[in-house]
Enzyme design. Structure first.
Site, PDB file in Angstrom:
ATOM      1  N   ARG A   1      12.360  -6.914  14.978  1.00  0.00           N
ATOM      2  CA  ARG A   1      13.440  -5.950  14.773  1.00  0.00           C
ATOM      3  C   ARG A   1      13.454  -5.028  15.979  1.00  0.00           C
ATOM      4  NH1 ARG A   1      17.651  -6.424  11.981  1.00  0.00           N
ATOM      5  NH2 ARG A   1      17.723  -4.272  11.257  1.00  0.00           N
TER       6      ARG A   1
ATOM      7  N   ASP B   1      -0.694   0.817  15.077  1.00  0.00           N
ATOM      8  CA  ASP B   1      -0.630   2.254  15.261  1.00  0.00           C
ATOM      9  C   ASP B   1      -1.332   2.582  16.567  1.00  0.00           C
ATOM     10  OD1 ASP B   1       0.798   3.049  12.984  1.00  0.00           O
ATOM     11  OD2 ASP B   1      -0.996   2.962  11.731  1.00  0.00           O
TER      12      ASP B   1
ATOM     13  N   ARG C   1       0.821  -1.207   0.000  1.00  0.00           N
ATOM     14  CA  ARG C   1       0.000   0.000   0.000  1.00  0.00           C
ATOM     15  C   ARG C   1       0.859   1.263   0.000  1.00  0.00           C
ATOM     16  NH1 ARG C   1      -4.472  -1.837   4.555  1.00  0.00           N
ATOM     17  NH2 ARG C   1      -5.311  -3.619   3.418  1.00  0.00           N
TER      18      ARG C   1
ATOM     19  N   ARG D   1      16.979   7.404  10.577  1.00  0.00           N
ATOM     20  CA  ARG D   1      16.402   8.745  10.655  1.00  0.00           C
ATOM     21  C   ARG D   1      16.944   9.500  11.860  1.00  0.00           C
ATOM     22  NH1 ARG D   1       9.989   7.738  12.185  1.00  0.00           N
ATOM     23  NH2 ARG D   1      10.281   6.347  13.960  1.00  0.00           N
TER      24      ARG D   1
ATOM     25  N   TYR E   1       1.919  -5.286  14.456  1.00  0.00           N
ATOM     26  CA  TYR E   1       2.204  -3.874  14.652  1.00  0.00           C
ATOM     27  C   TYR E   1       0.899  -3.102  14.737  1.00  0.00           C
ATOM     28  CZ  TYR E   1       4.000   0.809  14.156  1.00  0.00           C
ATOM     29  OH  TYR E   1       4.280   2.124  14.382  1.00  0.00           O
TER      30      TYR E   1
ATOM     31  N   GLU F   1      18.327   7.085  15.033  1.00  0.00           N
ATOM     32  CA  GLU F   1      17.653   5.806  15.203  1.00  0.00           C
ATOM     33  C   GLU F   1      18.352   4.734  14.373  1.00  0.00           C
ATOM     34  OE1 GLU F   1      13.263   4.303  13.969  1.00  0.00           O
ATOM     35  OE2 GLU F   1      13.332   6.026  15.349  1.00  0.00           O
TER      36      GLU F   1
ATOM     37  N   ARG G   1       1.018   9.994  -4.317  1.00  0.00           N
ATOM     38  CA  ARG G   1       0.013  11.044  -4.507  1.00  0.00           C
ATOM     39  C   ARG G   1       0.406  11.941  -5.677  1.00  0.00           C
ATOM     40  NH1 ARG G   1      -0.055  12.897   1.764  1.00  0.00           N
ATOM     41  NH2 ARG G   1      -1.002  11.024   2.640  1.00  0.00           N
TER      42      ARG G   1
END
Length: 367
Positions: free
Chosen positions: A248, A349, A171, A279, A347, A299, A175
């Site tokens: 991970r 959110d 996914r 990042r 996972y 990170e 855009r």
């Protein structure tokens, strides 16, 4: 004896604790860490709320979930506009017209961008993607894949993209508008004062016991309550009977810098393979800080080993089969409910975490 023992004071456990105490249940929350909040824990450094375990941005399209979390803290209007840095080039994320016009100097319109990406995808001749690399190439073509996906993803997962399952980026957001808002959700923000303050309000009417390892004293803790909501690793609960599930993990290097602004954005991803971290987070930008100093965190993804903090489940076919064995055991438990990303090996959110916790409590109270 308590009505409920909740193992873990992260967002899932905290929502359960709030709802159960509100329903008149006695609740004990334990956590092996020295603080509440799990991975959403924030601590104040130089007046800046630092996300110790990585960036957490609350986003949802569900007004009920948004109204729910706003009971415990006002949320600011932070919108996630991450930047991708590839060597000495910077690009907007998610992939949008700002990204495309910078990648290709002759692309100015959505039609031109669509044509360029379609041309690159067709050149790869991928009909049935068998792995992440092939999936990416047939979605966005080689230019975006090589600069903005390959290096970052291989650092994140510690594996070649050709060895990762395709579904990880099935996914992938693309855009054809000049829109840098990373999330499509209607509601987005950071709790004013940090997540720790929000979680503390959820836990206000529960007893909380920190630095308490449930797995080390399982029988004693189980005797404390009639029901248990367990948010730790499901394989650890069963003493790795079928083997360890894979995750991970992450390592953070956090610095306080004597400057007001280090990178001008909350999150900058480093997508080149030769940069060891994925990042840099500059925490003050989550709350539009004007402090004279700043705090940054680099990170680093690392391979998980027992004893490390598990962050991301590796939901490939092998681990999914292994988890199903543990889930079958869990369904046979009479007093223990497994929840959260570790208890359910998936996972979540934060909005999903809140929703799942509310469903768990609803099921418990209807027993």
């Amino acid at each position: 004896m308590y009505d409920y023992l909740i193992v873990g004071s992260g967002l899932y456990g905290a929502v359960c604790a709030y709802e159960l105490t509100r329903a008149g249940k006695s609740v004990l929350v334990i956590d092996k860490r020295e603080h509440i909040g799990g991975n959403v824990y924030t601590e104040s450094v130089e007046g800046i709320n630092v996300h110790r375990y990585g960036a957490h941005i609350f986003h949802t399209s569900d007004p009920k979930i948004w109204d729910y979390v706003n009971r415990f803290a006002p949320f600011n209007q932070f919108v996630n506009h991450p930047i991708a840095r590839y060597h000495n080039e910077c690009y907007n994320l998610p992939f949008n017209m700002n990204t495309f016009t910078k990648l290709w100097p002759d692309v100015f319109t959505p039609a031109q961008a669509q044509a360029r990406i379609a041309s690159e995808c067709e050149a790869e001749h991928v009909e049935e993607p068998k792995n992440l690399e092939e999936q990416a190439l047939c979605l966005v073509g080689r230019t975006i894949y090589e600069k903005l996906i390959k290096g970052y993803t291989e650092k994140q997962w510690g594996r070649a993209c050709s060895e990762l399952p395709a579904f990880i980026i099935r996914r992938l957001p693309v855009r054809y508008t000049f829109d840098n808002n990373y999330f499509d959700d209607r509601y987005q923000g950071i709790p004013v004062g940090g997540y720790t303050r929000l979680v503390a309000k959820m836990l206000a009417d529960a007893d909380v016991q920190l630095k308490s390892d449930f797995l080390a004293d399982r029988d004693e803790f189980l005797a404390h309550a009639r029901r248990v909501i367990y948010t730790g690793p499901i394989d650890a609960y069963y003493r790795y009977r079928f083997g360890a599930l894979e995750y991970r993990s992450l390592r953070f290097e956090t610095q306080t810098l004597d400057m007001a602004n280090f990178q001008g954005n909350a999150v900058v991803n480093y997508t080149a393979a030769d940069v060891p971290f994925t990042r840099i987070i500059e925490h003050k930008h989550f709350e539009f800080g004007t402090q004279p100093k700043t705090v940054i965190s680099r990170e680093y993804p690392v391979e998980w080993r027992r004893g490390d903090e598990p962050y991301y489940p590796v939901n490939d076919a092998k681990n999914t089969r292994l988890y199903e064995q543990y889930r079958a055991l869990a369904e046979g438990e009479e007093k223990v409910v497994f929840g959260g990303r570790l208890g359910q090996y998936r996972y979540f959110d934060m909005n999903d975490t809140v929703s799942a916790a509310l469903q768990t409590v609803k099921a418990e109270l209807s027993r």
